[in-house]
Motif scaffolding. Structure first.
Motif, PDB file in Angstrom:
ATOM      1  N   GLN A 139     -31.255 -43.322  -3.219  1.00 24.48           N
ATOM      2  CA  GLN A 139     -31.835 -43.182  -2.134  1.00 24.48           C
ATOM      3  C   GLN A 139     -33.660 -42.878  -1.946  1.00 24.48           C
ATOM      4  O   GLN A 139     -34.450 -42.840  -1.851  1.00 24.48           O
ATOM      5  CB  GLN A 139     -31.119 -43.106  -0.559  1.00 24.48           C
ATOM      6  N   SER A 140     -33.337 -41.712  -1.977  1.00 23.66           N
ATOM      7  CA  SER A 140     -34.056 -40.727  -2.614  1.00 23.66           C
ATOM      8  C   SER A 140     -35.485 -40.694  -2.990  1.00 23.66           C
ATOM      9  O   SER A 140     -36.371 -40.981  -2.812  1.00 23.66           O
ATOM     10  CB  SER A 140     -33.393 -38.823  -1.878  1.00 23.66           C
ATOM     11  N   HIS A 141     -34.915 -40.731  -4.088  1.00 20.77           N
ATOM     12  CA  HIS A 141     -35.904 -40.804  -5.536  1.00 20.77           C
ATOM     13  C   HIS A 141     -36.432 -41.884  -5.147  1.00 20.77           C
ATOM     14  O   HIS A 141     -37.885 -42.115  -5.145  1.00 20.77           O
ATOM     15  CB  HIS A 141     -35.009 -41.131  -6.902  1.00 20.77           C
ATOM     16  N   MET A 142     -35.986 -43.082  -4.468  1.00 22.83           N
ATOM     17  CA  MET A 142     -37.038 -45.004  -4.411  1.00 22.83           C
ATOM     18  C   MET A 142     -37.590 -44.277  -3.789  1.00 22.83           C
ATOM     19  O   MET A 142     -38.621 -44.920  -3.282  1.00 22.83           O
ATOM     20  CB  MET A 142     -35.560 -45.366  -4.094  1.00 22.83           C
ATOM     21  N   LEU A 167     -38.498 -53.909  -1.459  1.00 28.68           N
ATOM     22  CA  LEU A 167     -37.775 -54.214  -3.316  1.00 28.68           C
ATOM     23  C   LEU A 167     -36.756 -55.581  -3.656  1.00 28.68           C
ATOM     24  O   LEU A 167     -37.378 -56.549  -4.540  1.00 28.68           O
ATOM     25  CB  LEU A 167     -37.923 -52.934  -4.060  1.00 28.68           C
ATOM     26  N   ALA A 168     -36.124 -55.234  -2.408  1.00 29.27           N
ATOM     27  CA  ALA A 168     -35.097 -56.192  -2.847  1.00 29.27           C
ATOM     28  C   ALA A 168     -35.189 -57.653  -2.097  1.00 29.27           C
ATOM     29  O   ALA A 168     -35.167 -58.702  -2.925  1.00 29.27           O
ATOM     30  CB  ALA A 168     -33.909 -55.941  -1.646  1.00 29.27           C
ATOM     31  N   GLY A 225     -39.664 -50.792 -12.602  1.00 31.62           N
ATOM     32  CA  GLY A 225     -40.277 -49.813 -13.378  1.00 31.62           C
ATOM     33  C   GLY A 225     -39.361 -48.085 -13.146  1.00 31.62           C
ATOM     34  O   GLY A 225     -38.864 -47.611 -13.935  1.00 31.62           O
ATOM     35  N   ILE A 226     -39.687 -47.969 -11.532  1.00 32.46           N
ATOM     36  CA  ILE A 226     -38.947 -46.678 -11.047  1.00 32.46           C
ATOM     37  C   ILE A 226     -37.218 -46.758 -11.074  1.00 32.46           C
ATOM     38  O   ILE A 226     -37.736 -45.648 -11.382  1.00 32.46           O
ATOM     39  CB  ILE A 226     -40.452 -46.572  -9.747  1.00 32.46           C
ATOM     40  N   ARG A 227     -37.140 -48.274 -10.811  1.00 36.34           N
ATOM     41  CA  ARG A 227     -35.778 -47.839 -10.173  1.00 36.34           C
ATOM     42  C   ARG A 227     -35.379 -47.741 -11.830  1.00 36.34           C
ATOM     43  O   ARG A 227     -34.668 -46.870 -12.469  1.00 36.34           O
ATOM     44  CB  ARG A 227     -35.369 -49.207  -9.893  1.00 36.34           C
TER      45      ARG A 227
END
Length: 136
Positions: A18-21, A34-35, A104-106
């Motif tokens: 969650q933090s990274h996203m 995004l979802a 791409g980030i995920r």
């Protein structure tokens, strides 16, 4: 006995994810947005109520989310030609760009997480997660 350790480790993984996203999607996207974009990319135009199962939220929250996404030019809402009560939500060109960026980030993040274990163990992990979720 394993339940407590499983919950602790799952919590660590989810908080890290969650933090990274949140940090890397900002300022143009959230994980909920995004979802929505992924659903629209995969399934095409949807009614707002069709999005609820993918978000685990209330109709009011979906409306607020879609309002923000429309202001950000990620989605478009159009009235149905035959039944004006129906609203269709569709992805815009900017939304297509942003969903690709978000995926791409995920993907980069999850590849980094999974690279800590062997390919065999990655396959085993996915298999076991499928068993737990009932997806496999």
């Amino acid at each position: 006995m394993h339940t407590v350790e499983f919950a602790r480790l799952l919590d660590i993984l989810m908080k890290d994810y969650q933090s990274h996203m949140e940090v890397n999607l900002a300022p143009t996207l959230t994980t909920s947005q995004l979802a929505v974009l992924e659903v629209l990319e995969q399934l095409g135009s949807q009614k707002p109520s069709d999005l609820i199962p993918f978000l685990s939220t209330t109709p009011a929250a979906v409306t607020m989310l879609l309002d923000r996404m429309e202001r950000g030019e990620l989605i478009r809402r159009d009235r149905d030609d035959t039944d004006r009560r129906i609203v269709w939500v569709s992805i815009t060109a900017k939304g297509h760009e942003e969903v690709q960026r978000g995926i791409g980030i995920r993907t980069d993040h999850l590849n980094g997480v999974l690279d800590k274990i062997s390919t065999h163990n990655q396959q085993l992990l996915v298999f076991l997660m499928g068993k737990i979720t009932g997806e496999k």
